[in-house]
Design a protein around this motif. Structure first.
Motif, PDB file in Angstrom:
ATOM      1  N   ASP B  14       1.125  -0.946   0.018  1.00 41.28           N
ATOM      2  CA  ASP B  14       0.016   0.090   0.138  1.00 41.28           C
ATOM      3  C   ASP B  14       1.321   1.187   0.087  1.00 41.28           C
ATOM      4  OD1 ASP B  14      -1.994   2.684   0.979  1.00 41.28           O
ATOM      5  OD2 ASP B  14      -2.580   1.262   2.254  1.00 41.28           O
ATOM      6  N   ILE B  21       1.232  -5.804   1.355  1.00 41.04           N
ATOM      7  CA  ILE B  21       0.136  -7.159   1.971  1.00 41.04           C
ATOM      8  C   ILE B  21       0.506  -8.330   1.112  1.00 41.04           C
ATOM      9  CG2 ILE B  21      -1.794  -7.265   1.066  1.00 41.04           C
ATOM     10  CD1 ILE B  21      -2.618  -3.990   0.037  1.00 41.04           C
ATOM     11  N   SER B  41      -9.323 -15.572   6.511  1.00 35.31           N
ATOM     12  CA  SER B  41      -9.279 -13.995   5.897  1.00 35.31           C
ATOM     13  C   SER B  41      -8.627 -12.971   5.599  1.00 35.31           C
ATOM     14  CB  SER B  41     -11.131 -13.160   6.610  1.00 35.31           C
ATOM     15  OG  SER B  41     -11.434 -12.560   6.114  1.00 35.31           O
ATOM     16  N   GLY B  42      -8.602 -12.219   5.719  1.00 36.93           N
ATOM     17  CA  GLY B  42      -7.556 -10.819   5.335  1.00 36.93           C
ATOM     18  C   GLY B  42      -6.027 -11.357   5.264  1.00 36.93           C
ATOM     19  N   SER B  43      -5.577 -12.453   4.395  1.00 41.95           N
ATOM     20  CA  SER B  43      -4.602 -13.750   4.494  1.00 41.95           C
ATOM     21  C   SER B  43      -4.130 -13.158   2.755  1.00 41.95           C
ATOM     22  CB  SER B  43      -4.114 -15.187   4.241  1.00 41.95           C
ATOM     23  OG  SER B  43      -5.477 -15.151   3.345  1.00 41.95           O
ATOM     24  N   GLY B  44      -4.512 -12.670   1.820  1.00 37.10           N
ATOM     25  CA  GLY B  44      -4.077 -11.469   0.497  1.00 37.10           C
ATOM     26  C   GLY B  44      -4.654 -12.491  -0.532  1.00 37.10           C
ATOM     27  N   LYS B  45      -5.511 -13.375  -0.678  1.00 34.90           N
ATOM     28  CA  LYS B  45      -6.084 -14.524  -1.861  1.00 34.90           C
ATOM     29  C   LYS B  45      -6.504 -13.367  -2.657  1.00 34.90           C
ATOM     30  CE  LYS B  45      -8.862 -16.136   1.031  1.00 34.90           C
ATOM     31  NZ  LYS B  45      -8.683 -15.483   2.333  1.00 34.90           N
ATOM     32  N   SER B  46      -7.632 -12.117  -2.232  1.00 35.98           N
ATOM     33  CA  SER B  46      -8.007 -11.319  -3.327  1.00 35.98           C
ATOM     34  C   SER B  46      -7.728 -11.001  -3.661  1.00 35.98           C
ATOM     35  CB  SER B  46      -9.294  -9.973  -2.746  1.00 35.98           C
ATOM     36  OG  SER B  46     -10.495 -11.888  -2.081  1.00 35.98           O
ATOM     37  N   VAL B  47      -6.052 -10.000  -2.837  1.00 34.91           N
ATOM     38  CA  VAL B  47      -5.309  -9.178  -3.707  1.00 34.91           C
ATOM     39  C   VAL B  47      -4.020  -9.689  -4.893  1.00 34.91           C
ATOM     40  CG1 VAL B  47      -3.148  -7.613  -3.181  1.00 34.91           C
ATOM     41  CG2 VAL B  47      -5.192  -7.312  -1.623  1.00 34.91           C
ATOM     42  N   ARG B  50      -6.463 -10.089  -7.598  1.00 35.09           N
ATOM     43  CA  ARG B  50      -6.377  -8.480  -8.443  1.00 35.09           C
ATOM     44  C   ARG B  50      -5.192  -8.488  -8.613  1.00 35.09           C
ATOM     45  NH1 ARG B  50      -9.991  -7.414  -4.131  1.00 35.09           N
ATOM     46  NH2 ARG B  50      -8.247  -5.891  -3.291  1.00 35.09           N
ATOM     47  N   LYS B  57      -6.495  -1.340  -6.495  1.00 43.72           N
ATOM     48  CA  LYS B  57      -6.530   0.298  -7.059  1.00 43.72           C
ATOM     49  C   LYS B  57      -5.066   1.050  -6.503  1.00 43.72           C
ATOM     50  CE  LYS B  57     -10.832  -0.125  -4.757  1.00 43.72           C
ATOM     51  NZ  LYS B  57     -11.593  -0.537  -6.113  1.00 43.72           N
ATOM     52  N   TRP B  59      -3.920   2.878  -5.321  1.00 44.06           N
ATOM     53  CA  TRP B  59      -2.935   3.618  -4.184  1.00 44.06           C
ATOM     54  C   TRP B  59      -1.632   2.207  -4.306  1.00 44.06           C
ATOM     55  CZ3 TRP B  59      -7.882   3.952  -4.195  1.00 44.06           C
ATOM     56  CH2 TRP B  59      -8.567   3.545  -2.661  1.00 44.06           C
ATOM     57  N   GLU B 177     -13.798 -16.788  -4.674  1.00 43.38           N
ATOM     58  CA  GLU B 177     -15.082 -17.241  -3.595  1.00 43.38           C
ATOM     59  C   GLU B 177     -16.064 -17.314  -4.223  1.00 43.38           C
ATOM     60  OE1 GLU B 177     -14.428 -16.306   0.074  1.00 43.38           O
ATOM     61  OE2 GLU B 177     -12.751 -15.651   0.735  1.00 43.38           O
ATOM     62  N   HIS B 210     -12.917 -21.276   0.866  1.00 45.27           N
ATOM     63  CA  HIS B 210     -13.020 -20.994   2.393  1.00 45.27           C
ATOM     64  C   HIS B 210     -13.163 -22.473   2.800  1.00 45.27           C
ATOM     65  CE1 HIS B 210     -12.506 -16.668   3.552  1.00 45.27           C
ATOM     66  NE2 HIS B 210     -12.261 -17.196   3.768  1.00 45.27           N
TER      67      HIS B 210
HETATM   68  N1  LIG Z   1      -7.462  -1.406  -1.442  1.00 44.13           N
HETATM   69  C1  LIG Z   1      -6.491  -2.018  -0.724  1.00 44.13           C
HETATM   70  N2  LIG Z   1      -5.661  -0.949  -0.438  1.00 44.13           N
HETATM   71  C2  LIG Z   1      -4.937  -1.075   0.697  1.00 44.13           C
HETATM   72  N3  LIG Z   1      -4.999  -2.497   1.244  1.00 44.13           N
HETATM   73  C3  LIG Z   1      -5.720  -3.632   0.952  1.00 44.13           C
HETATM   74  C4  LIG Z   1      -6.724  -3.340   0.197  1.00 44.13           C
HETATM   75  N4  LIG Z   1      -7.331  -4.617  -0.324  1.00 44.13           N
HETATM   76  C5  LIG Z   1      -5.974  -4.878   0.264  1.00 44.13           C
HETATM   77  N5  LIG Z   1      -5.889  -4.424   1.544  1.00 44.13           N
HETATM   78  C6  LIG Z   1      -4.838  -5.678   2.639  1.00 44.13           C
HETATM   79  O1  LIG Z   1      -4.121  -6.418   1.973  1.00 44.13           O
HETATM   80  C7  LIG Z   1      -4.996  -7.495   2.973  1.00 44.13           C
HETATM   81  C8  LIG Z   1      -5.460  -9.107   2.183  1.00 44.13           C
HETATM   82  O2  LIG Z   1      -6.917  -8.890   2.099  1.00 44.13           O
HETATM   83  P1  LIG Z   1      -7.333  -9.461   0.998  1.00 44.13           P
HETATM   84  O3  LIG Z   1      -9.373  -9.094   0.875  1.00 44.13           O
HETATM   85  O4  LIG Z   1      -6.253 -10.000   0.187  1.00 44.13           O
HETATM   86  O5  LIG Z   1      -7.671 -10.458   1.641  1.00 44.13           O
HETATM   87  P2  LIG Z   1      -8.474 -11.883   1.646  1.00 44.13           P
HETATM   88  O6  LIG Z   1      -7.384 -13.168   2.085  1.00 44.13           O
HETATM   89  O7  LIG Z   1      -8.772 -11.963   0.468  1.00 44.13           O
HETATM   90  O8  LIG Z   1      -9.536 -11.882   2.663  1.00 44.13           O
HETATM   91  P3  LIG Z   1     -11.163 -12.970   2.592  1.00 44.13           P
HETATM   92  O9  LIG Z   1     -10.989 -14.152   3.233  1.00 44.13           O
HETATM   93  O10 LIG Z   1     -11.863 -11.790   4.090  1.00 44.13           O
HETATM   94  O11 LIG Z   1     -11.496 -12.185   1.469  1.00 44.13           O
HETATM   95  C9  LIG Z   1      -5.799  -6.952   3.777  1.00 44.13           C
HETATM   96  O12 LIG Z   1      -4.828  -7.062   5.403  1.00 44.13           O
HETATM   97  C10 LIG Z   1      -5.818  -5.846   3.115  1.00 44.13           C
HETATM   98  O13 LIG Z   1      -5.913  -5.033   4.486  1.00 44.13           O
END
Ligand SMILES: Nc1ncnc2c1ncn2[C@@H]1O[C@H](COP(=O)(O)OP(=O)(O)OP(=O)(O)O)[C@@H](O)[C@H]1O
Ligand SMILES: [Mg+2]
Lengths: 310, 274
Positions: B14, B21, B41-47, B50, B57, B59, B177, B210
């Protein structure tokens, strides 16, 4: 959709009834006796008891309250708001041209406000945090914070006195519109473009934007989608802006000697011309309700979810 | 066979807060295989998902190599990237309910996407979509395409996204998911659709979930994430039977206890097989 429109329209009728009643009540709560006001306005030197009773009879003030209201309301429906206490002319003949002038001023301003806010809102949202965004927001903050009479005075001084480009006052040609419209538009556009901007930014983070991009849609299409969704908020704001401007042109109309409702209402209030004030309040309130209804209808046309709510 | 997608030293951070991240992710997806990504949750899968599509995003910055067919996506221009999105790599989102423009009928998105990639007119697009939608058990596709998103269920919208994939025929499908927001029955149906999707398109897939039961059914390989770090990766069988990492064993065992619990509640009947 049509069902919704009809329903929405029917709802506004009882609202108008209530408003008309409240207008009537509020005016009659005033401690002044209308008969006395009329006599004073007509320049009667000594106000005797008999004269008062006689005037009251003439004005129908001896009738019970509810009957007076119903009679007044019935005639209002035919645009007969009675005669001015001061000049004796029918209220509508004074109010109508003034109303029309104010409506003209309002419509032109509203148009400029809508164009300005959408353009500035979209540009700032797309350039969020960049130079353009910061500059526009800075200037708008400054301009909206400035009272409109100050802005009017500066503009009159600059364009009419110094440069001698535009008329200082009156409503004689198209160029008479320029300064008052700018003064009104600038102060409102400064507020409304923020609404569009923040609504665009909220939508920017929506999932459908991500999915649209993930499907490879070009940015201009995505911006269009975001704008369409953001406008939902804006439409209701814009529609409400019209009656708000209608009712708040007082300062600008007086600064630019615009022969509109604002100038007229101030005169009527100062001379306690009750029928005029009543008609003024009623016309404005009706405009409010109507525009609110229209804005709901437009919103329902853009937002399918709302349609099902009613 | 060369790896279809190769991610090397992907780091995501970020820019505004400086928070990292994803630290240093490297993984591969083979051609025609499915990689499951699991983790809390929050482990960075979606990031991660993307980042592959370059859709984080503005930033959020990323560095490292993302090779698709040997081509480094990081070097592509925005326009080239846009042409890849949808056509070559396709994202299926978690929340079907919010994935479509709420102000118009869902068909509009489908037509515009297909026009963009194939130059089809509305009629042609509708024809192709109808066939695809019927094959994912959406009856009366024309009617559905004329509905607003809020008039459809999450499961239906999810299947519309799958149907669009069937028409676009991407080489890589990333599903973040896709079933989490659905009820159990729709989850099962959508899983079936995913199995068929793989079969029909022969595409590679990244499947975030999950639900370890689903992962076991669908995936060839599994990647386990925790706090932005890949803690373990390997074939699905090895992850489920011989996990090396503490955290993976924890995930598998909680799934097991849940399953056992479910079985006992259901009276030990065949339902709990998945
Ligand atoms: N747009 C963003 N800007 C800043 N930080 C972000 C952004 N999106 C996600 N994060 C951070 O990245 C980390 C991972 O988020 P992510 O959404 O990838 O988790 P996840 O594994 O997909 O969780 P979930 O199972 O809840 O979907 C989180 O700690 C979140 O705070
Ligand atoms: Mg996620």
């Amino acid at each position: 959709m049509y069902k919704y429109m009809i329903k929405r329209f029917l709802i506004s009728i009882p609202l108008l009834l209530i408003i008309s009643f409240l207008t009537f009540v509020l005016i009659h709560l005033s401690p002044l006796d209308p008969a006395e006001v009329v006599l004073q306005a007509q320049g009667v030197p000594v106000i005797t008891e008999e004269l008062m009773v006689q005037t009251k009879q003439e004005l129908g003030l001896d009738q019970p309250f509810l009957i007076r209201y119903l009679a007044w309301f019935a005639s209002c429906l035919q645009l007969d708001f009675g005669d001015s206490y001061v000049t004796g002319q029918p209220v509508w003949s004074l109010l109508a041209p003034a109303f029309l002038n104010t409506v003209k001023l309002t419509m032109v301003s509203a148009l400029l406000i809508i164009v300005l806010s959408i353009v500035l809102g979209v540009v700032c949202a797309l350039r969020e945090g960049k130079m353009t965004d910061k500059t526009v927001r800075g200037i708008s903050f400054f301009v909206t914070a400035m009272p409109s009479y100050a802005l009017a005075a500066i503009l009159i001084w600059l364009f009419s006195v110094k440069l001698d480009l535009l008329p200082t006052s009156g409503m004689n040609s198209l160029s008479s519109y320029i300064l008052p419209v700018i003064v009104i538009a600038v102060s409102y556009a400064g507020l409304y473009f923020r609404i569009i901007r923040s609504s665009m930014l909220n939508n920017l983070n929506e999932n459908y934007v991500m999915y649209g991009r993930a499907c490879g849609l070009p940015e201009h299409k995505i911006t269009k989608t975001i704008l369409r969704n953001s406008l939902q908020v804006a439409v209701s704001v814009f529609c409400m802006a019209v009656p708000i401007i209608l009712g708040s042109t007082v300062v600008v109309e007086n600064m630019f000697a615009w022969p509109g409702l604002g100038s007229l209402s101030v005169k009527s209030i100062l001379s306690r011309d009750f029928p005029m004030i009543q008609a003024y309040v009623l016309v404005l309130a009706t405009a409010f309700v109507l525009f609110n209804t229209v804005s709901d209808m437009i919103n329902a046309a853009i937002n399918p979810k709302l349609r099902e709510g009613l | 066979m060369p790896n279809f997608l190769e991610v090397n030293h992907l780091k995501v951070w970020d820019k505004s807060s400086g928070e990292v991240i994803l630290h240093d992710s490297s993984f591969k997806v083979n051609a025609e295989s499915c990689l499951a990504v699991v983790g809390e949750s929050g482990s960075g899968k979606s990031v991660t998902c993307r980042a592959i599509m370059r859709l984080n995003k503005p930033w959020v910055s990323q560095s490292g190599e993302i090779l698709l067919h040997g081509e480094n996506l990081s070097f592509l221009s925005d326009k080239e990237m846009r042409q890849k999105r949808g056509k070559t790599m396709y994202l299926i989102m978690q929340h079907g309910m919010s994935a479509f423009d709420p102000s118009t009928v869902v068909g509009v998105h489908l037509y515009e996407t297909l026009k963009q990639h194939f130059g089809w007119n509305k009629h042609e697009a509708a024809g192709h979509m109808s066939i695809a939608m019927k094959s994912v058990m959406l009856k009366e596709p024309m009617e559905i395409m004329n509905k607003y998103p809020h008039q459809l269920s999450g499961g239906m919208l999810q299947r519309i996204m799958i149907a669009l994939a069937l028409v676009l025929e991407p080489d890589l499908i990333i599903a973040d998911e896709p079933t989490t927001a659905l009820d159990t029955i729709s989850q099962y149906e959508v899983l079936e659709q995913f199995l068929q999707l793989r079969e029909r398109l022969g595409c590679s897939m990244i499947f975030v979930s999950h639900d370890l039961g689903m992962v076991r059914k669908l995936a060839d390989e599994v990647l386990v994430m925790k706090n932005g770090v890949i803690v373990e990766q390997g074939s699905t069988e090895s992850i489920f039977t011989a996990a090396k990492h503490e955290y993976t064993r924890y995930l598998v065992s909680t799934k097991q206890t849940l399953n056992d619990h479910f079985k006992s509640v259901m009276g030990g009947q065949g339902v709990a097989k998945r």
